[in-house]
Design an enzyme around this catalytic site. Structure first.
Site, short mmCIF file in Angstrom:
data_model
loop_
_atom_site.label_atom_id
_atom_site.label_comp_id
_atom_site.label_asym_id
_atom_site.label_seq_id
_atom_site.Cartn_x
_atom_site.Cartn_y
_atom_site.Cartn_z
N CYS A 124 0.83 -1.21 0.00
CA CYS A 124 0.00 0.00 0.00
C CYS A 124 0.86 1.26 0.00
O CYS A 124 1.38 1.66 1.05
CB CYS A 124 -0.93 0.01 1.21
SG CYS A 124 -2.00 1.46 1.28
N CYS B 60 -0.47 4.11 2.15
CA CYS B 60 -0.28 3.89 3.60
C CYS B 60 1.18 4.16 4.01
O CYS B 60 1.44 4.78 5.03
CB CYS B 60 -0.61 2.44 3.98
SG CYS B 60 -2.13 1.80 3.30
N ASP B 61 2.12 3.66 3.22
CA ASP B 61 3.51 3.60 3.66
C ASP B 61 4.49 4.48 2.88
O ASP B 61 5.65 4.59 3.26
CB ASP B 61 4.01 2.15 3.62
CG ASP B 61 3.18 1.23 4.51
OD1 ASP B 61 2.73 1.70 5.57
OD2 ASP B 61 2.98 0.06 4.16
#
Length: 311
Positions: free
Chosen positions: A133, A136-137
Site C-alpha cells: 500500500c 499507507c507507507d
C-alpha cells in the site's frame, strides 16, 4: 446461538460496526476470522488515521478498537466463518468449529488480501521495506529509492504517487509493455523519476535490517536471461488484491473482480438484511479510515433494517 447482528471480520470495518451496533443495543457477535484485527496488524506504523498525532502501530490500534467494541457489550469469538446460508431469514452461518449462528442481520467485513509474488523474502521483510500500500507507507520513503511491482493501472498509480515522495522509483514489469490505460502509461513514461524495467522478474530481496535491494532477472527463461541487482529502500507490491468473498459468492452479488456490490450510498447487498463494509466492498480506496466509515454505515443500516422489520 442467535443474534440480532452478526459481524464477520475484525478489521477497522468490523470493529467500528461492532461499536455502533453495540451502542444501538443490537448485542453484536463478531467472528474475528483468520487474521484478527485484519491487514492493519501487518503494518508497523500508521500515521494517517485521525486522532493519533504521534502515529500508532497497526496492532495497538486494532487492540484499542477491539477493547472499545467489547466495552459496549460486543461478543468477540476467535473463529472463522466457513459456510453461510442467506437463502432465508434469520440467516445462518457456520463456524470452523461447527457452531451454528442465526442472525437477523449480517455485516460482512472480511477485507481483501493483497496479492504477493510468493517469495520467502516478502515474508522475511514484511513491515521492513515490503508493502502492498503506497498510500499507507509511501511517506516513510521520502527522498529514498523504491520499486513498484506490476504493470497495470494500480501499479502506475502507485509509482506516480511514490514519485512525489521518493528520489527514484523503479517499476518492475514482467511483460514488455504496460497493461495500464494509455493515460496512466503516459504519466509513468513521461515521469523522469520513474524508470520502467520491462521483461523483468523479482527473484529475491536482500538487506541486513530491512530491504536494501532486489535480485532481478531480465528475459527469464530465454537465451538472453540476465541476472542483476538494484539498490532500493522499499519494495511495493501492486499486482492486485483478492477480496475475501469465497464463502458468500453463492448468495451475494459480486463484481467482476469479486468485490461485493452495494446499493448506492448504502452498505446494502442484494440480500435484505445483509450488509458489506470495508475492503471487501471497496476496490478503490482501501484505507483504514474509509473502512471504519463503512463499518459505521453498515451498523446504522442494520439497526434501521431491524427497526423497520420489527425484529
Amino acid at each position: 446461538m442467535k443474534t440480532k447482528c452478526l459481524i464477520i471480520g475484525s478489521g477497522p470495518a468490523g470493529y467500528t460496526a461492532a461499536i455502533y451496533a453495540a451502542r444501538a443495543n443490537l448485542s453484536p457477535v463478531v467472528f474475528e476470522g483468520q487474521q484478527p484485527g485484519g491487514q492493519l496488524t501487518t503494518t508497523t506504523e500508521i500515521e494517517n488515521f485521525p486522532g493519533y498525532p504521534e502515529g500508532v502501530t497497526g496492532t495497538d490500534m486494532m487492540d484499542q478498537l477491539r477493547e472499545q467494541a467489547e466495552r459496549f457489550g460486543t461478543q468477540i469469538i476467535p473463529d472463522v466463518i466457513t459456510k453461510v446460508d442467506f437463502s432465508k431469514a434469520p440467516y445462518k452461518a457456520v463456524a470452523d468449529n461447527g457452531d451454528e449462528i442465526l442472525a437477523d442481520t449480517v455485516i460482512i467485513a472480511t477485507g481483501a488480501s493483497a496479492k504477493y509474488l510468493g517469495l520467502d523474502d516478502e515474508t522475511k521483510y514484511a513491515g521492513m521495506g515490503v508493502s502492498a500500500c503506497a498510500t499507507c507507507d509511501g511517506f516513510f520513503y521520502r527522498k529514498k529509492v523504491v520499486a513498484v511491482v506490476g504493470g497495470g493501472d494500480t501499479a502506475c498509480e502507485e509509482a506516480n504517487y511514490l514519485s512525489n515522495l521518493a528520489s527514484k522509483v523503479y517499476m518492475i514489469v514482467r511483460k514488455d509493455y504496460l497493461r495500464a490505460s494509455k493515460v496512466m502509461q503516459e504519466r509513468v513514461l513521461n515521469n523522469e523519476k520513474i524508470e520502467v524495467l520491462f521483461n523483468t522478474n523479482t527473484v529475491g530481496l536482500f538487506g541486513e535490517n530491512g530491504v536494501e535491494g532486489a535480485h532481478l532477472v531480465r528475459f527469464k527463461g530465454t537465451d538472453k536471461e540476465e541476472l542483476f541487482d538494484i539498490n532500493i529502500d522499499g519494495f511495493f507490491l501492486a499486482i492486485g488484491h483478492k477480496p475475501n468473498t469465497e464463502v458468500f459468492k453463492e448468495f451475494i452479488e459480486l463484481d467482476e473482480q469479486g468485490y461485493i456490490k452495494t446499493n448506492g450510498i448504502t452498505t446494502e447487498t442484494n440480500v435484505p438484511g445483509v450488509f458489506a463494509a470495508g475492503d471487501v466492498a471497496d476496490p478503490s480506496y482501501r484505507q483504514a479510515i474509509t473502512s471504519a466509515g463503512m463499518g459505521c454505515k453498515a451498523a446504522i443500516d442494520a439497526e434501521r433494517y431491524i427497526t423497520a422489520n420489527n425484529l
